[in-house]
Scaffold this motif. Structure first.
Motif, PDB file in Angstrom:
ATOM      1  N   MET A   1     -10.774   4.101   1.886  1.00  0.00           N
ATOM      2  CA  MET A   1     -11.629   3.278   1.062  1.00  0.00           C
ATOM      3  C   MET A   1     -12.464   2.407   1.984  1.00  0.00           C
ATOM      4  SD  MET A   1     -10.722   0.460  -1.805  1.00  0.00           S
ATOM      5  CE  MET A   1     -11.192   1.548  -3.125  1.00  0.00           C
ATOM      6  N   TYR A   2     -13.713   2.228   1.619  1.00  0.00           N
ATOM      7  CA  TYR A   2     -14.580   1.363   2.402  1.00  0.00           C
ATOM      8  C   TYR A   2     -14.427  -0.082   1.940  1.00  0.00           C
ATOM      9  CZ  TYR A   2     -16.917   5.041   4.945  1.00  0.00           C
ATOM     10  OH  TYR A   2     -17.182   6.055   5.797  1.00  0.00           O
ATOM     11  N   SER A   3     -13.895  -0.905   2.832  1.00  0.00           N
ATOM     12  CA  SER A   3     -13.713  -2.319   2.527  1.00  0.00           C
ATOM     13  C   SER A   3     -15.043  -3.017   2.318  1.00  0.00           C
ATOM     14  CB  SER A   3     -12.936  -3.009   3.644  1.00  0.00           C
ATOM     15  OG  SER A   3     -11.657  -2.460   3.748  1.00  0.00           O
ATOM     16  N   SER A   4     -16.076  -2.510   3.011  1.00  0.00           N
ATOM     17  CA  SER A   4     -17.393  -3.108   2.841  1.00  0.00           C
ATOM     18  C   SER A   4     -17.903  -2.883   1.416  1.00  0.00           C
ATOM     19  CB  SER A   4     -18.381  -2.570   3.879  1.00  0.00           C
ATOM     20  OG  SER A   4     -18.309  -1.161   3.964  1.00  0.00           O
ATOM     21  N   ASP A   5     -17.497  -1.778   0.791  1.00  0.00           N
ATOM     22  CA  ASP A   5     -17.864  -1.538  -0.606  1.00  0.00           C
ATOM     23  C   ASP A   5     -17.182  -2.544  -1.523  1.00  0.00           C
ATOM     24  OD1 ASP A   5     -19.493   0.591   0.062  1.00  0.00           O
ATOM     25  OD2 ASP A   5     -17.983   2.109  -0.381  1.00  0.00           O
ATOM     26  N   LEU A   6     -15.949  -2.899  -1.208  1.00  0.00           N
ATOM     27  CA  LEU A   6     -15.244  -3.915  -2.001  1.00  0.00           C
ATOM     28  C   LEU A   6     -15.985  -5.240  -1.912  1.00  0.00           C
ATOM     29  CD1 LEU A   6     -11.518  -3.242  -1.040  1.00  0.00           C
ATOM     30  CD2 LEU A   6     -12.682  -2.628  -3.164  1.00  0.00           C
ATOM     31  N   TRP A   7     -16.403  -5.584  -0.696  1.00  0.00           N
ATOM     32  CA  TRP A   7     -17.125  -6.839  -0.484  1.00  0.00           C
ATOM     33  C   TRP A   7     -18.416  -6.845  -1.298  1.00  0.00           C
ATOM     34  CZ3 TRP A   7     -21.839  -7.443   2.294  1.00  0.00           C
ATOM     35  CH2 TRP A   7     -22.208  -8.785   2.483  1.00  0.00           C
ATOM     36  N   LYS A  66      -7.389  -8.632  -2.027  1.00  0.00           N
ATOM     37  CA  LYS A  66      -6.635  -9.806  -2.475  1.00  0.00           C
ATOM     38  C   LYS A  66      -7.282 -11.097  -1.986  1.00  0.00           C
ATOM     39  CE  LYS A  66      -1.940 -11.616  -2.532  1.00  0.00           C
ATOM     40  NZ  LYS A  66      -0.554 -11.375  -2.112  1.00  0.00           N
ATOM     41  N   THR A  67      -7.874 -11.075  -0.797  1.00  0.00           N
ATOM     42  CA  THR A  67      -8.522 -12.272  -0.268  1.00  0.00           C
ATOM     43  C   THR A  67      -9.850 -12.565  -0.954  1.00  0.00           C
ATOM     44  OG1 THR A  67      -9.760 -11.181   1.518  1.00  0.00           O
ATOM     45  CG2 THR A  67      -7.488 -11.872   1.990  1.00  0.00           C
ATOM     46  N   LEU A  68     -10.458 -11.545  -1.558  1.00  0.00           N
ATOM     47  CA  LEU A  68     -11.757 -11.738  -2.214  1.00  0.00           C
ATOM     48  C   LEU A  68     -11.608 -12.359  -3.598  1.00  0.00           C
ATOM     49  CD1 LEU A  68     -13.604  -8.469  -1.177  1.00  0.00           C
ATOM     50  CD2 LEU A  68     -13.918 -10.773  -0.249  1.00  0.00           C
ATOM     51  N   SER A  69     -10.710 -11.803  -4.407  1.00  0.00           N
ATOM     52  CA  SER A  69     -10.474 -12.382  -5.731  1.00  0.00           C
ATOM     53  C   SER A  69      -9.270 -11.722  -6.390  1.00  0.00           C
ATOM     54  CB  SER A  69     -11.705 -12.226  -6.638  1.00  0.00           C
ATOM     55  OG  SER A  69     -11.793 -10.912  -7.162  1.00  0.00           O
ATOM     56  N   ALA A  70      -8.636 -12.447  -7.261  1.00  0.00           N
ATOM     57  CA  ALA A  70      -7.483 -11.915  -7.995  1.00  0.00           C
ATOM     58  C   ALA A  70      -7.906 -10.758  -8.895  1.00  0.00           C
ATOM     59  CB  ALA A  70      -6.830 -13.021  -8.811  1.00  0.00           C
ATOM     60  N   LYS A  71      -9.073 -10.881  -9.510  1.00  0.00           N
ATOM     61  CA  LYS A  71      -9.564  -9.825 -10.409  1.00  0.00           C
ATOM     62  C   LYS A  71      -9.798  -8.526  -9.644  1.00  0.00           C
ATOM     63  CE  LYS A  71     -13.284  -8.808 -13.652  1.00  0.00           C
ATOM     64  NZ  LYS A  71     -14.524  -9.287 -14.253  1.00  0.00           N
ATOM     65  N   LEU A  72     -10.447  -8.616  -8.490  1.00  0.00           N
ATOM     66  CA  LEU A  72     -10.698  -7.419  -7.679  1.00  0.00           C
ATOM     67  C   LEU A  72      -9.388  -6.841  -7.172  1.00  0.00           C
ATOM     68  CD1 LEU A  72     -12.714  -5.485  -6.350  1.00  0.00           C
ATOM     69  CD2 LEU A  72     -12.764  -7.040  -4.397  1.00  0.00           C
ATOM     70  N   HIS A  73      -8.480  -7.699  -6.750  1.00  0.00           N
ATOM     71  CA  HIS A  73      -7.174  -7.235  -6.284  1.00  0.00           C
ATOM     72  C   HIS A  73      -6.474  -6.436  -7.371  1.00  0.00           C
ATOM     73  CE1 HIS A  73      -2.801  -8.073  -5.235  1.00  0.00           C
ATOM     74  NE2 HIS A  73      -3.243  -7.291  -4.292  1.00  0.00           N
ATOM     75  N   ARG A  74      -6.493  -6.934  -8.586  1.00  0.00           N
ATOM     76  CA  ARG A  74      -5.854  -6.219  -9.714  1.00  0.00           C
ATOM     77  C   ARG A  74      -6.529  -4.879  -9.951  1.00  0.00           C
ATOM     78  NH1 ARG A  74      -7.204  -5.482 -14.678  1.00  0.00           N
ATOM     79  NH2 ARG A  74      -8.809  -7.064 -14.705  1.00  0.00           N
ATOM     80  N   ARG A  75      -7.860  -4.846  -9.905  1.00  0.00           N
ATOM     81  CA  ARG A  75      -8.611  -3.602 -10.146  1.00  0.00           C
ATOM     82  C   ARG A  75      -8.309  -2.556  -9.077  1.00  0.00           C
ATOM     83  NH1 ARG A  75     -14.603  -5.272 -10.590  1.00  0.00           N
ATOM     84  NH2 ARG A  75     -14.878  -3.034 -10.624  1.00  0.00           N
ATOM     85  N   VAL A  76      -8.298  -2.973  -7.830  1.00  0.00           N
ATOM     86  CA  VAL A  76      -8.014  -2.039  -6.739  1.00  0.00           C
ATOM     87  C   VAL A  76      -6.560  -1.586  -6.789  1.00  0.00           C
ATOM     88  CG1 VAL A  76      -7.913  -1.785  -4.222  1.00  0.00           C
ATOM     89  CG2 VAL A  76      -9.852  -2.957  -5.268  1.00  0.00           C
ATOM     90  N   ASN A  77      -5.663  -2.506  -7.092  1.00  0.00           N
ATOM     91  CA  ASN A  77      -4.244  -2.172  -7.188  1.00  0.00           C
ATOM     92  C   ASN A  77      -4.007  -1.138  -8.280  1.00  0.00           C
ATOM     93  OD1 ASN A  77      -1.564  -2.414  -6.440  1.00  0.00           O
ATOM     94  ND2 ASN A  77      -1.178  -4.070  -7.875  1.00  0.00           N
ATOM     95  N   ALA A  78      -4.754  -1.216  -9.366  1.00  0.00           N
ATOM     96  CA  ALA A  78      -4.596  -0.270 -10.473  1.00  0.00           C
ATOM     97  C   ALA A  78      -4.934   1.155 -10.050  1.00  0.00           C
ATOM     98  CB  ALA A  78      -5.459  -0.695 -11.657  1.00  0.00           C
ATOM     99  N   VAL A  79      -5.822   1.316  -9.083  1.00  0.00           N
ATOM    100  CA  VAL A  79      -6.212   2.638  -8.623  1.00  0.00           C
ATOM    101  C   VAL A  79      -5.033   3.351  -7.959  1.00  0.00           C
ATOM    102  CG1 VAL A  79      -7.691   3.885  -6.976  1.00  0.00           C
ATOM    103  CG2 VAL A  79      -8.635   2.010  -8.338  1.00  0.00           C
TER     104      VAL A  79
END
Length: 81
Positions: A1-7, A66-79
């Motif tokens: 996964m591209y971390s830059s895409d998460l950012w 997880k460091t970016l936001s709780a919402k994003l962490h939850r979304r990525v974790n769901a994958v």
């Protein structure tokens, strides 16, 4: 996964770029733990330039999200659940 895409997806500030996070001791320790006994390049690859990005093993990407936001962490974790 591209971390830059998460950012980019999160719309975070420049100070939250993957490169900045990877410079923290906590991130370096985590990458070392995930890649223990193996070539770290298999788990983390940073490409510079216009079309560059930071590719990370899913566990590293999840820690970064997880460091970016709780919402994003939850979304990525769901994958990966």
């Amino acid at each position: 996964m591209y971390s830059s895409d998460l950012w980019k997806m999160e719309g975070s500030e420049s100070r939250n770029r993957p490169k900045a996070w990877l410079e923290t001791q906590q991130a370096q320790d985590f990458v070392a733990e995930v890649s223990k006994g193996q070539n770290p390049a298999l788990f983390l690859n940073v490409t510079l330039g216009r079309n560059g990005g930071t590719f990370a093993h899913w566990q590293i990407a999840l820690a970064y999200a997880k460091t970016l936001s709780a919402k994003l962490h939850r979304r990525v974790n769901a994958v990966w659940s």
